[in-house]
Design an enzyme around this catalytic site. Sequence first.
Site, PDB file in Angstrom:
ATOM      1  N   GLU A   1       0.810  -1.226   0.000  1.00  0.00           N
ATOM      2  CA  GLU A   1       0.000   0.000   0.000  1.00  0.00           C
ATOM      3  C   GLU A   1       0.844   1.278   0.000  1.00  0.00           C
ATOM      4  OE1 GLU A   1      -3.017  -0.217   3.009  1.00  0.00           O
ATOM      5  OE2 GLU A   1      -3.748  -2.133   2.277  1.00  0.00           O
TER       6      GLU A   1
ATOM      7  N   GLU B   1      -4.158  -9.739   1.209  1.00  0.00           N
ATOM      8  CA  GLU B   1      -4.601  -9.532   2.581  1.00  0.00           C
ATOM      9  C   GLU B   1      -6.119  -9.397   2.597  1.00  0.00           C
ATOM     10  OE1 GLU B   1      -4.097  -5.871   5.385  1.00  0.00           O
ATOM     11  OE2 GLU B   1      -2.116  -6.718   5.008  1.00  0.00           O
TER      12      GLU B   1
END
Length: 538
Positions: free
Chosen positions: A373, A469
């Site tokens: 991210e 995830e």
Amino acid sequence: MKVTLVAAAAAVLAGGASASHHLHDHRQVHQGLFQKKAVNDTESCVPACTTIYSTLTGPAGLYFPPSTSTPPPPPPTTTVAPATSSAPVTVPTPIPQTCPTPGTYTFPATTIVVTETITECGATTTVIPSGTHTIGGVTTIVETATTVVCPYATTKTEGGVVTSVIETTTYVCPSAGTYTIGPITTTVTEVTTVVIPVVTTYCPGTYTAPAVVTVVEHATVVYCPFNPSETPAPALASALPTKPAAVAALAVPKPAAPVPKPAAPLGGKGDKWAMTYTAYTVTGDCKEKPEVESDVKAIAAAGFTSLRLYSTDCGTLDKVGPISQELGLKLILGIFIGNKQCDNGSPTVATQISAIKAWSQWGSVELVVVANEAIYNKYCSVAQLRDLILHVKQELGGVGYKGPFTTTDIVASYVENDVSSICSIIDVVACNAHAYFNANTKPEDAGDFVASQLAIVEKICGLPGYVMETGWPTAGNTNGVAVAGVAQQQTALASIKQKLGKSVVFFSLHDDKWKQPGNCGCEQHWGCGEVFGAISSS
């Protein structure tokens, strides 16, 4: 060609979500790692350069392209008249051009001058897989109980004619939180491109649709977008960001063929592939090797075939590597980025690369993930991340690693940025997707939501995709219909596992007691080892 008009304003992309993002910040000595916060792109319900409180109506069938036998000519250069004029108002809505047969089509440049701020029904598209999806609505965050007035785009059907409209609603927010106003639910039976009406505001300026030459292999509709040449781009009061207009023509895709998988695909053989693992104690210190080995054995016993590691800190490779090899588990290695300028505090990127090169047990490595991210957190620009990925590939490739590389981010980062330069150098595309942060997703629908997020990034990059995830908390604040809880976690994970367990990495083995609760009150409660039988109830 499958194009569907959807009666609502904006799709919600969460965990990879625009409507409510989660945030993973690497810690300074552990603090904040994998932290998830619900944030939002649209803090105001009102478009950036105007305020509207009336109902605006678009033409019937506004976003169904015309079915003509030959491509219609583009509209001529048009000047928008002031509001007091009786002349019609023209706005730079992307021009639909029908290409009925295979061939080469040329569309000349078109210019529109806007002399006043204009708000109208615009449109954007997204691709969703088969199933039921909650999309649409304008999302806003309030810090206390308040009443908001929001314009939102929707459609009305009268006599079988679909009309796009902008309406205004007064919405009472009973307490602080994130609210999605005016969402709808739609069901499709196959992979479908949905066309979604949105509130679009055009500020004064000159907009040009450049000359386009396009080659099509099938009957399709090409949308030629306008680019502002003197003013900022139109503001969309929408929770669904559009892809940047970096391409000359936006083709409305026909139902896509399945994305080709590599000869030796990643992922599990059954419904469980991988689980994330961090070697931290409840106080945030590093676990000793015996405790790490016990954890790894539990994950393997639960039927998982791989572990995802985020970094090399805590001597993780030396602790996890031998027991993983003994148990036949593969490792997904990570290079963690936690600071701006595309670097990390401690261990630095150089330190992480050196640790992996010194370890060099390539037979155990299934995938290398460069950054987690980093674009969303603004640690790396797209160009910086591309350069970093190339650097890591060169470093590890030079000492014998021949396996695949990728990066992972939330879905909005792929949608809001031109990531083509990254797509061209990775082997598979990956995202993080947590359905809990989508206020419109119930636990039983978590699998469909995560699958829809994965489909979006696969479509953007044209690569096979994996979720690095995903999970559901056992405690925390209620987020719309997304309720945290033990039973809810069981339901959500079962849904995800059934839908695409062999392509996702579950987060995570234990609760992270060393974290702060966070705004969601959920940060410490993502442990799912008990659901999979990896740990017993405490």
